[in-house]
Design an enzyme around this catalytic site. Structure first.
Site, short mmCIF file in Angstrom:
data_model
loop_
_atom_site.label_atom_id
_atom_site.label_comp_id
_atom_site.label_asym_id
_atom_site.label_seq_id
_atom_site.Cartn_x
_atom_site.Cartn_y
_atom_site.Cartn_z
N HIS A 226 0.88 -1.16 0.07
CA HIS A 226 0.06 0.08 0.11
C HIS A 226 0.97 1.42 -0.13
CE1 HIS A 226 -2.36 -3.25 1.87
NE2 HIS A 226 -3.40 -2.40 1.30
N ASP A 409 -0.35 4.49 4.58
CA ASP A 409 -0.55 4.12 2.91
C ASP A 409 -1.19 5.50 2.58
OD1 ASP A 409 -3.30 4.22 4.15
OD2 ASP A 409 -3.49 1.82 3.30
N SER A 455 -10.98 1.71 10.07
CA SER A 455 -11.91 2.61 10.49
C SER A 455 -13.40 2.07 10.56
CB SER A 455 -11.61 3.91 9.88
OG SER A 455 -10.18 4.31 9.97
N GLY A 496 -10.35 -3.12 18.28
CA GLY A 496 -8.97 -3.00 17.77
C GLY A 496 -7.82 -3.60 18.43
N ASP A 566 0.47 10.41 14.81
CA ASP A 566 -0.51 9.21 14.35
C ASP A 566 -1.77 9.83 13.58
OD1 ASP A 566 -1.47 6.25 14.29
OD2 ASP A 566 -3.21 7.24 15.25
N PRO A 567 -2.15 9.33 12.51
CA PRO A 567 -3.43 9.92 11.71
C PRO A 567 -4.69 9.75 12.46
CG PRO A 567 -2.40 8.51 10.35
CD PRO A 567 -1.51 8.47 11.73
#
Length: 588
Positions: A226, A409, A455, A496, A566-567
């Site tokens: 990715h 990615d 997500s 998660g 972290d996004p």
């Protein structure tokens, strides 16, 4: 991030690209492929599924063509679930593919070992099992660069899918029972190793910008499929030097010795010429000849790409008699044909339609007059808060994708935008008298169906848990709002399995909830609680820059993940900031 030049693609509207690709693919190969189900994301073999045969369902994100739909056909996969670009298909897509493939002998789900795929395929498997389908799953994990041998189960799946899918499809086509098909798929997985190199980035259709940067004279060793960074970056070397490094790792991993047999795949990542790939194969063969290892079968070309990335990977599968026989078994797909297929008397099969119970997800004020009315966050205000979250996520999508491009990615902003646009539409379509629990259920379904990826399951679970936590409420007061936030956070943690310090969205959610609960105990207002949650999320987001990732795709980077926010934590901050802004406007 430096200013980047937009890339060029022959597409129409980015939001229509997957639908149009599927239309083109099935239109070009009507003798092989058809679309099944209501989502339009289940591509099925015309002559694959049949009664009494184990159904083989594969799937993953788009952008890797011909994977995954290119391996749908007689003797290989019966159906593929097609996700958005670089994003897992949703459980709804996977379930529809499984229904189309189910011949009554069970279904095997096969996919790459990525967090989003694991979450979505597992949720789909749970739903199928609840319907009475005998379902198993195998996550392909062949990339030796992504984890050491003692942590093989953490490795990501790259081009090794090619061999694992082939073995499982052949076993199913021969009439093997589900347990045997699963065991053979796992044996193929254990016998398959890959490693790759990237020379240039790729770009998502939605952003039209490179999803990472690399110097003109550099290459990335161990690059993910990715666009995830590899194990290190170094100066570009010759084809033989690069191939030798890949082969050193693969030969050591498989403990190759004189007399062994292997199958070989030299795979282009999307923008690598056939000349380069054959030069690499030449060196692979030289290395294997030197070891006196026989190549039983070989493929050179594009079989698992990464959009327009330049680079290549080498995959070896160490063969025994059973794997070799299955590798040689005939199959016919648009990407791979082996031998000659016997015609089938019955083309296709009407898919089993599972019994569906009526949707009772909406909780309305009419149906629940006993709801507690204390609190100043009404259902109407709650909807306005969620609409503002969508607006803010959309406004920040480029920033979120840029953050993700550094350690992932590059699609987090795009994924969140898709999910929140779906939520906004679902909120607009909902009844005016829907209570907050019903709104949360509506949001969960919309987000999960639209997104997939990691997500999707995480936020769907968060919304469902949060809604249940306030299921007895008409309006939310401070205590109920804090409970809503706490339940959402716990849902993400449970689904998660991430904990604080892993460098994920949890590192923003946990301090946000801690601050909210503290303000609730102090009898703060709902606005006070949201501001505290926002500030806690901001602190948590910023703290992730100093962390080394331990979960998700960034975990493969080790210390290279440090120094970057972290996004997922960043989008958490954006969401809580948007909720507090909407609440503040209501006060004003």
């Amino acid at each position: 991030m430096n200013e980047q030049v937009s890339t060029k693609k022959l597409i129409n509207a980015p939001e229509q690209i997957i639908q149009e690709m599927i239309e083109g693919m099935t239109g070009a190969h009507p003798d092989l492929l058809r679309v099944d189900g209501q989502t339009g994301r289940a591509i099925v073999a015309v002559d694959g599924p049949r009664a009494g045969k184990v159904g083989i369902v594969i799937g993953g994100g788009s952008g890797h063509e011909p994977a995954f739909a290119g391996y749908v056909g007689r003797g290989l996969a019966d159906a593929a679930a097609v996700g958005n670009v670089f994003a897992s298909p949703s459980p709804a897509h996977i379930v529809e593919a499984a229904h189309a493939a189910d011949g009554g002998a069970g279904v095997l789900l096969l996919y790459g070992n990525y967090t989003g795929d694991v979450l979505n395929f597992t949720m789909a498997a749970e739903e199928l099992a609840g319907e009475g389908v005998n379902v198993r799953q195998v996550a392909v994990a062949d990339d030796v660069a992504s984890a050491p041998p003692e942590r093989k189960n953490e490795r990501r799946g790259i081009a090794g899918d090619f061999f694992v899918f082939k073995i499982a499809g052949a076993a199913a086509d021969l009439g093997e029972p589900l347990a045997r098909v699963e065991a053979l798929a796992r044996a193929a997985n254990d016998a398959t190793c890959s490693m790759g190199v990237a020379l240039s980035p790729c770009s998502l259709p939605q952003t039209a910008k490179p999803n990472f940067t690399i110097g003109a004279e550099d290459m990335e060793i161990g690059m993910g499929l990715h666009g995830e960074p590899g194990i290190r970056r170094q100066k570009l070397a010759t084809a033989d030097v690069v191939t030798d490094e890949l082969m050193d790792n693969l030969a050591r991993e498989l403990a190759l010795k004189q007399g062994d047999r292997v199958s070989v795949l030299v795979n282009g990542l999307g923008a690598t010429s056939q000349i380069e790939l054959y030069v690499m194969f030449r060196r692979v063969k030289q290395r294997l000849d030197a070891l006196d290892v026989k190549i039983h079968a070989s493929w050179v070309g594009e079989y698992a790409t990464s959009l327009e990335m330049a680079g290549a990977s080498v995959t070896l599968m160490k063969l025994d008699d059973r794997l070799q026989a299955l590798l040689d078994h005939p199959c016919r797909t648009l990407a791979l044909t082996v031998g000659a297929m016997e015609p089938v008397a019955e083309k296709g099969r009407v898919r089993r339609q599972p019994e569906r119970t009526p949707d009772r997800s909406a909780t309305t004020m009419e149906a629940a007059r006993e709801l507690i009315a204390d609190g100043d966050i009404t259902p109407a205000l709650f909807r306005a808060m969620m609409q503002n979250v969508g607006d803010q996520i959309i406004a920040e999508k480029d920033w979120l994708s840029e953050l993700d491009g550094v350690i992932g990615d590059g699609d987090h902003g795009v994924t969140m935008e898709v999910g929140w646009r779906a939520v906004q539409k679902a909120l607009d379509d909902g009844p005016d008298n829907e209570a907050i629990e019903g709104i949360c259920k509506r949001m969960a379904k919309a987000f999960l169906d639209a997104v997939g990826a990691s997500s999707g399951p995480l936020y769907a679970t968060a919304f469902l848990r949060a809604g249940t936590a306030v299921g007895n409420r008409l309006n939310l007061d401070s205590e109920a709002l804090a409970a809503w936030l706490s339940a959402a956070c716990q849902g993400i943690r449970d689904r998660g399995r991430a904990e604080p310090g892993d460098k994920t969205m949890i590192d923003a959610w946990v301090p946000a909830v801690s601050a909210a609960l503290e303000r609730a105990q102090e009898k703060g207002s709902t606005l006070d609680i949201l501001i505290a949650a926002r500030d806690g999320a901001k602190d948590g987001m910023e703290a992730t820059a100093a962390m080394e990732a331990r979960r998700g795709r960034a975990a493969k980077l080790g210390k290279r993940s440090m120094g970057h926010i972290d996004p997922g934590a960043a989008s958490t901050y954006v969401m809580l900031r948007a909720m507090s802004e909407a609440r503040e406007r209501a006060v004003g």
